[in-house]
Design a protein around this motif. Sequence first.
Motif, PDB file in Angstrom:
ATOM      1  N   VAL A 138      -5.057  15.506  -5.031  1.00 32.74           N
ATOM      2  CA  VAL A 138      -4.748  14.686  -3.820  1.00 32.74           C
ATOM      3  C   VAL A 138      -6.052  14.046  -3.427  1.00 32.74           C
ATOM      4  CG1 VAL A 138      -2.851  16.458  -3.407  1.00 32.74           C
ATOM      5  CG2 VAL A 138      -5.251  16.851  -2.416  1.00 32.74           C
ATOM      6  N   THR A 139      -5.937  13.109  -2.536  1.00 31.91           N
ATOM      7  CA  THR A 139      -7.031  12.610  -2.077  1.00 31.91           C
ATOM      8  C   THR A 139      -7.881  13.391  -0.999  1.00 31.91           C
ATOM      9  OG1 THR A 139      -5.972  10.556  -2.345  1.00 31.91           O
ATOM     10  CG2 THR A 139      -8.142  10.168  -1.428  1.00 31.91           C
ATOM     11  N   PHE A 140      -7.033  13.591   0.088  1.00 33.13           N
ATOM     12  CA  PHE A 140      -7.926  14.295   1.101  1.00 33.13           C
ATOM     13  C   PHE A 140      -6.959  15.521   1.652  1.00 33.13           C
ATOM     14  CE2 PHE A 140      -9.497  10.042   1.575  1.00 33.13           C
ATOM     15  CZ  PHE A 140     -10.854  10.101   1.414  1.00 33.13           C
ATOM     16  N   TYR A 185      -7.125  -1.649  -9.388  1.00 30.90           N
ATOM     17  CA  TYR A 185      -7.320  -0.127  -9.245  1.00 30.90           C
ATOM     18  C   TYR A 185      -6.219   0.582 -10.006  1.00 30.90           C
ATOM     19  CZ  TYR A 185     -11.630  -0.204  -6.439  1.00 30.90           C
ATOM     20  OH  TYR A 185     -12.954  -0.209  -6.091  1.00 30.90           O
ATOM     21  N   ARG A 186      -4.921   0.248  -9.862  1.00 29.19           N
ATOM     22  CA  ARG A 186      -3.854   0.959 -10.254  1.00 29.19           C
ATOM     23  C   ARG A 186      -3.708   0.881 -11.867  1.00 29.19           C
ATOM     24  NH1 ARG A 186       1.053  -0.694  -5.986  1.00 29.19           N
ATOM     25  NH2 ARG A 186       0.055  -0.014  -4.102  1.00 29.19           N
ATOM     26  N   ARG A 205      -5.825   8.866 -13.687  1.00 23.44           N
ATOM     27  CA  ARG A 205      -6.543   9.251 -12.372  1.00 23.44           C
ATOM     28  C   ARG A 205      -8.043  10.071 -12.876  1.00 23.44           C
ATOM     29  NH1 ARG A 205      -4.787  10.730  -7.455  1.00 23.44           N
ATOM     30  NH2 ARG A 205      -6.028  12.354  -6.337  1.00 23.44           N
ATOM     31  N   LEU A 257       1.200  10.512  -7.054  1.00 24.62           N
ATOM     32  CA  LEU A 257      -0.025  10.209  -8.072  1.00 24.62           C
ATOM     33  C   LEU A 257       0.131   8.533  -8.319  1.00 24.62           C
ATOM     34  CD1 LEU A 257       0.460  12.586 -11.067  1.00 24.62           C
ATOM     35  CD2 LEU A 257      -1.462  12.542  -9.398  1.00 24.62           C
ATOM     36  N   ALA A 258       1.300   7.891  -8.017  1.00 22.34           N
ATOM     37  CA  ALA A 258       1.623   6.394  -7.907  1.00 22.34           C
ATOM     38  C   ALA A 258       0.797   5.776  -6.824  1.00 22.34           C
ATOM     39  CB  ALA A 258       2.786   6.010  -8.304  1.00 22.34           C
ATOM     40  N   ALA A 259       0.520   6.956  -5.653  1.00 26.43           N
ATOM     41  CA  ALA A 259       0.133   6.363  -4.413  1.00 26.43           C
ATOM     42  C   ALA A 259      -1.295   5.715  -4.376  1.00 26.43           C
ATOM     43  CB  ALA A 259       0.350   7.261  -3.373  1.00 26.43           C
ATOM     44  N   ASP A 260      -1.631   4.927  -3.829  1.00 29.32           N
ATOM     45  CA  ASP A 260      -3.160   4.439  -3.612  1.00 29.32           C
ATOM     46  C   ASP A 260      -3.852   5.635  -3.137  1.00 29.32           C
ATOM     47  OD1 ASP A 260      -2.690   1.685  -4.503  1.00 29.32           O
ATOM     48  OD2 ASP A 260      -1.614   1.585  -2.868  1.00 29.32           O
ATOM     49  N   ARG A 261      -3.405   6.529  -2.392  1.00 24.28           N
ATOM     50  CA  ARG A 261      -3.982   7.863  -1.668  1.00 24.28           C
ATOM     51  C   ARG A 261      -3.125   8.586  -1.176  1.00 24.28           C
ATOM     52  NH1 ARG A 261      -7.459   5.668   3.512  1.00 24.28           N
ATOM     53  NH2 ARG A 261      -8.198   3.859   2.341  1.00 24.28           N
ATOM     54  N   SER A 262      -3.468   9.963  -1.340  1.00 23.67           N
ATOM     55  CA  SER A 262      -2.476  11.126  -0.856  1.00 23.67           C
ATOM     56  C   SER A 262      -3.147  12.021  -0.094  1.00 23.67           C
ATOM     57  CB  SER A 262      -1.962  11.888  -2.026  1.00 23.67           C
ATOM     58  OG  SER A 262      -3.027  12.406  -2.876  1.00 23.67           O
ATOM     59  N   GLU A 289      -5.300  -3.427  -4.802  1.00 28.67           N
ATOM     60  CA  GLU A 289      -4.372  -2.193  -5.555  1.00 28.67           C
ATOM     61  C   GLU A 289      -3.945  -2.565  -6.995  1.00 28.67           C
ATOM     62  OE1 GLU A 289      -2.657  -1.608  -0.891  1.00 28.67           O
ATOM     63  OE2 GLU A 289      -1.519  -2.759  -2.580  1.00 28.67           O
ATOM     64  N   GLY A 306      -8.741  17.703  -7.557  1.00 32.44           N
ATOM     65  CA  GLY A 306      -8.900  16.324  -7.495  1.00 32.44           C
ATOM     66  C   GLY A 306      -7.488  15.664  -7.768  1.00 32.44           C
ATOM     67  N   SER A 341       0.812  -1.202  -0.104  1.00 29.71           N
ATOM     68  CA  SER A 341       0.033   0.158  -0.029  1.00 29.71           C
ATOM     69  C   SER A 341       0.918   1.075  -0.052  1.00 29.71           C
ATOM     70  CB  SER A 341      -0.811  -0.117   1.308  1.00 29.71           C
ATOM     71  OG  SER A 341      -1.875  -1.056   1.356  1.00 29.71           O
TER      72      SER A 341
END
Lengths: 559, 559
Positions: free
Chosen positions: A472-474, A507-508, A442, A400-405, A504, A470, A380
Motif C-alpha cells: 500500500v502507498t500510505f 506510470y501505469r 510494482r 494494485l491497479a490504483a495510482d495510490r492506495s 498515469e 510496500g 485517477s
Amino acid sequence: MVSMTATNGGRSRVSFQTDPARYRHWRLAIDPPVATLAMDVQEDGGLRDGYELKLNSYDLGVDIELYDAVQRLRFEHSEVRAVVITSAKEKVFCAGANIRMLATSSHPWKVNFCKFTNETRNGIEDATACSGQTYVAALNGTASGGGYELALACEHIMLIDDRSSVVSLPELALLGVLPGTGGLTRVVDKRHVRRDLADYFSTRSEGVGGGKAVAWRLVDEAVPRTKWDETVAERAAQFAARSSRPLGQAGIRLGPLDKVRADDSVSYRYVRARLDHAAGVAEITVRGPDEEPAVDAVAIRSQGARFWPLAMTRELDDLILDLRTNELELGTWVLRTRGDPYRVLGYDQLLLAQFNDWLVGEIIGYQKRTLKRLDVTSRSLIALIEPGSCFVGSLFELALAADRSYMLAGVIGDGDPAVIGVSEMNLGPLPKGNGLTRLGTRFLGDPDALAAVDKQAGELLHAEDAERLGVVTFAPDDIDWDEEVRVAIEERSSFSPDALTGLEANYRFAGPETMETRIFGRLSAWQNWIFTRPNASGPDGALLAYGTGQRARFDRNRV
Amino acid sequence: MVSMTATNGGRSRVSFQTDPARYRHWRLAIDPPVATLAMDVQEDGGLRDGYELKLNSYDLGVDIELYDAVQRLRFEHSEVRAVVITSAKEKVFCAGANIRMLATSSHPWKVNFCKFTNETRNGIEDATACSGQTYVAALNGTASGGGYELALACEHIMLIDDRSSVVSLPELALLGVLPGTGGLTRVVDKRHVRRDLADYFSTRSEGVGGGKAVAWRLVDEAVPRTKWDETVAERAAQFAARSSRPLGQAGIRLGPLDKVRADDSVSYRYVRARLDHAAGVAEITVRGPDEEPAVDAVAIRSQGARFWPLAMTRELDDLILDLRTNELELGTWVLRTRGDPYRVLGYDQLLLAQFNDWLVGEIIGYQKRTLKRLDVTSRSLIALIEPGSCFVGSLFELALAADRSYMLAGVIGDGDPAVIGVSEMNLGPLPKGNGLTRLGTRFLGDPDALAAVDKQAGELLHAEDAERLGVVTFAPDDIDWDEEVRVAIEERSSFSPDALTGLEANYRFAGPETMETRIFGRLSAWQNWIFTRPNASGPDGALLAYGTGQRARFDRNRV
C-alpha cells in the motif's frame, strides 16, 4: 439495439448493454464448431444523429454490439471453436470508423471511442489466444481503415481475390489522422510487414490487394471468388479442429444486468457508485460475495451468471464503460470494497482449484480483461482500504491497479482493523497489458521486495505490515486518516486533467512493452495529439474537409 | 556563447556550434581523471528575449552548451574518467526549463526543445555506458523539474542533506504539463521508484529530500553539508577508478566546422543541403571520403577532426540540428550520397579493425548517436540510391534509417549502375534506440530474410538483388525513375505533417522497447498532446497562469 438513454437532466447517456436479439448491425449465426459474425451495418442506425453509417462504416454503437457478441460467444457458446468475421454486404467488408461521426465528435468522444474499439479488438485476440475461439477475417470485399484494423485483430486474414477488393489504411492520406485502432502497431509488430512497405501502404489510400497483399504480409491468403465459400469454411474448420475448448459442455446465459442508473448513482447487485459531480469524484464500492463459494465446477455452472466472481466482474465492466463514456467530469475514482475477506479468498481458491474448467477459465480471463480496462482508464484511481473492506486476492488487484492506495492503521470504534491479503490470484492469472502481474510491475527491479510479498500469500495483513512490505502507498492512523484522504482526493481534482492522464499512462505501464501497451501508450498518445491539431480537427482540417470536395489546408510546419 | 544569427530574410536562426571559451552558462574544470561541469546560468543570457534565466533555469542555449561540453569531454579529454555535474550557485542546483520561455514558445519550439534536451541526456547516459566517463550528479541545492531530470541522466545522484534541498518534479502541479525530458520514464524504469510513490512524488511540488529521497530511490545518497566536498570527490574518484578508458592517450581537438549557411543552402566539407522552401524539401547529399583510409589508429589520430568518418558525422549532426530547429517547413528530407563505395567500405574496415582504440570507439559511438538523432527527427526521410552514390556500410545506414528508399535499376548514359553494400557496420555497431540494428528492425520476425542479407556483407549489390533481398523499398528502372521519385516526394508534401510525424514515430520504432524508445515514442507523444491542450497552453492554461498569482482554469473533462 444500442440506445442512448434520456436522463432527467436532459443529457443522453450511452448504454453498453445489449443482446443478439437487439443487434442492428451484426448477424450472429452459429453452426458448431463455427460461428459467423456478419457485419451488416444499418445506415440510419447511428448512435447519434448527423451521420449515415454507409458501406459498413461504424460508430460506437456498432462496436458495442461487436463487444457483446465476442463476450457471449465465450460464455454462452462453449461449442464454438472458430469465429468467422465477414460482411453481409456485397463488395465491401467494412469502411472503418464513420468519418462524419469522427468529424462531428468532441475530442473526448473520439478518444474514448478509439479506446473502446481497441479494447474490443484486443479482446478478439485474447479469445483466440486464451478461449480456444480463433477469429478468422473473411474479407469478401474491401476492408479500409478500421475495417482492416478489425481484420488485423483476427488470427488469419483471407481476402477475396477479385481484382477490386483491397485492404487499406487510408486515414493518413484522406483524413490527416492515424489508423487509431492499433493498426500501425499490428502491421509492423504483429504481422511483421517491412516498415518501408508499411510506410508506403499507409500513405496509399487505394490500398493493396491480391498477391501483393499476401507477399507484403498484409493478409494471409488471397482467394478467388469461385473458391471463396469453400475455402473460408475449410479454414474455419481447420482452426476449430485445433481448439483446446472442451466438447460437450453447455454454455451459460448472460442475462441482463440488474442495474439502476440515476444522475448521481449507479447501482448493481455487488457494485455501486456514488457520483459527486461537484467534487468531480466517483466513489465506487465493490461488495464481496453474500454466500460461501460453490463446491465445484458443476455448482459454479448451475449458478451461472449469478456466480459472484462473474456477476461482480460484469457489473464492474459495465460501470467502467458507463462512467468513462458518460461522466467525463468525474476525474477521480475512489475504489472501496466491503465484505468478508476470508470469503473472497475462498472464491479465489475455488477458481484456482477449477482453473482448467473452461467456464472458470473464462471467468478469470474476464476478470483479467476488466482489470486491464481499469488500467487504461484515464481517471485517477485512489483505493481506500478501511475496516470492513475485503481487498484480498482478486479484489486486491483493484488496489494494485490504483495510482495510490491508503490503508487505515488502527480501528474505528470497537471494530476490527482493516486487512489486505495477497493470494495466488495476485501472482499470475491476472496479468496487466505489459505481461507482468500488478505486483511484478510494482516491484520492478526489486525482486527481493516482490519475493517478500509472495511469501505472504494467503495471510491477511494489517496496515503496518502492508506498508512495510510496500503493497500500500500510505497507512495513516485514525487521527490523520480523514484529513490525509480528503487532501489526496481534493488535490487530484485541482490538477490539470490532461497532465494527470499523461502521468498515469506513463506510470501505469512501467516495465516491458507489448503490442497492447504500445497501442494504449504510444499510438493512442500520438493519435490524441493529432486529433487536437488544427490540421485534423480545425475548420480547414482534413476531417471536416473530407467529402466536401475541398482540400484540407495544412499548417506545413513540422513539430 | 550560443547565438541567434540574423539571416538575409531577417529571420534569426539558432546555431548549435560553440566551444568552452564562449560558454555563458557552464564552467568546465578539468582535474584529471575528474571533470566538473558547474551550471552557472547567466540570467540575461537567454537565447531569445522575453525571459530571465533565474535560479539556473535553462533554455535551448544552455543545453546547446551542455551538449557541446559532453561531446568535447569525450573527444578532447581522453584523461577524463568521471564527470561531476553540479551548480556554481548557492542553494540551487537547477530549476529546470524556464517556464516563461516555455509559456511564450510556439508548439514546435517546445517540442523541438524537449527533443534536443532528451538527446543530450541520453548522450550523458551513453557516455557513462560506452565512453568510460561516468556522470555523477552532485546536487548541492534543490533540483526541480528538468534539473532533477538532468540528475536522473547521471549514473549516481548525490543530494546535499541540509533540510532544505530537495529533488522534485513540480511540472504537473504547477504547470499542468509533464516532466518532458524523460523524467517519468527514468523514475520508474531506470531508478525503479515504486509507481505509487512516483505518482505521489510527481504531484507534490515541494519535492522530497534527505533520507526519504534515498529510501524512495529518488537519489542514491544524501550527504551532510560538512562532508559534501570530500564525499563528492571520493565518489568521483571511485567511478573514475572503474573506467575502462585507456591512460596516456592524447585527445583530439574538435575545431570549428567549415560551414556556409545561406537561406537556400547549407554547405560543409562533406555534407551539403539544398533547401527548397517552395516544395518543402531539403535535399541532403553526403560525400564519401576524398582519400584512401589511414593505415592505423596513430594515423587516424594525426588526422584528428579531419578524419572523414568524424568530420562527416559532425557535419551531419550539425545539419540535422540546424534543419530541425530552423527549417520547420521543410517536411521531407531527401538523402543522397556521392562517392566511391569501395573507399567507404575501406573506412568501415579500418574502423572495425581499430574498434578497441578509444578514439575509434568514440567515432563509431558518435555515428551511432547521430543516426539515432535522424531516427527521431520528425521529417519524412526518403533515400535516393542513384549511380555514383556510395550507400554502403555506415552510409547505407542512412538509407535504412529512411522511411523509404528508391534505387535506380539501370544506368544513366554510359555510367555504371547504382550499388549498395552491407558491411559489418550494419550488423551491430550502430544500433537504433530499440537496441536492434536497422536491418534487424527492418526484418523483424523474418530471420531468414535477415540471414540472407547478412550473407551479402562485403558485396556490392545492384538494384535487382537489393530489391529481392528487401534492403531497398523500390527499384524503378530509368524510364520510371523520375516520375516515381517525383510523385513520392510531392505526395509526401501533400499529407498532414502531424499525421506523418505520428506515422513515422510508430513505424520507426517497431520491435523491442527501451527507455529511449519510451521517451521518444510514448512520453513525448503525451507531452506533445498536453502542450497543445488549452489546459496547458490556452489563455487560461497553467503555463501562462504560472507566476501571475492567478490560478489556471481547467476544462475538467477527462479525455
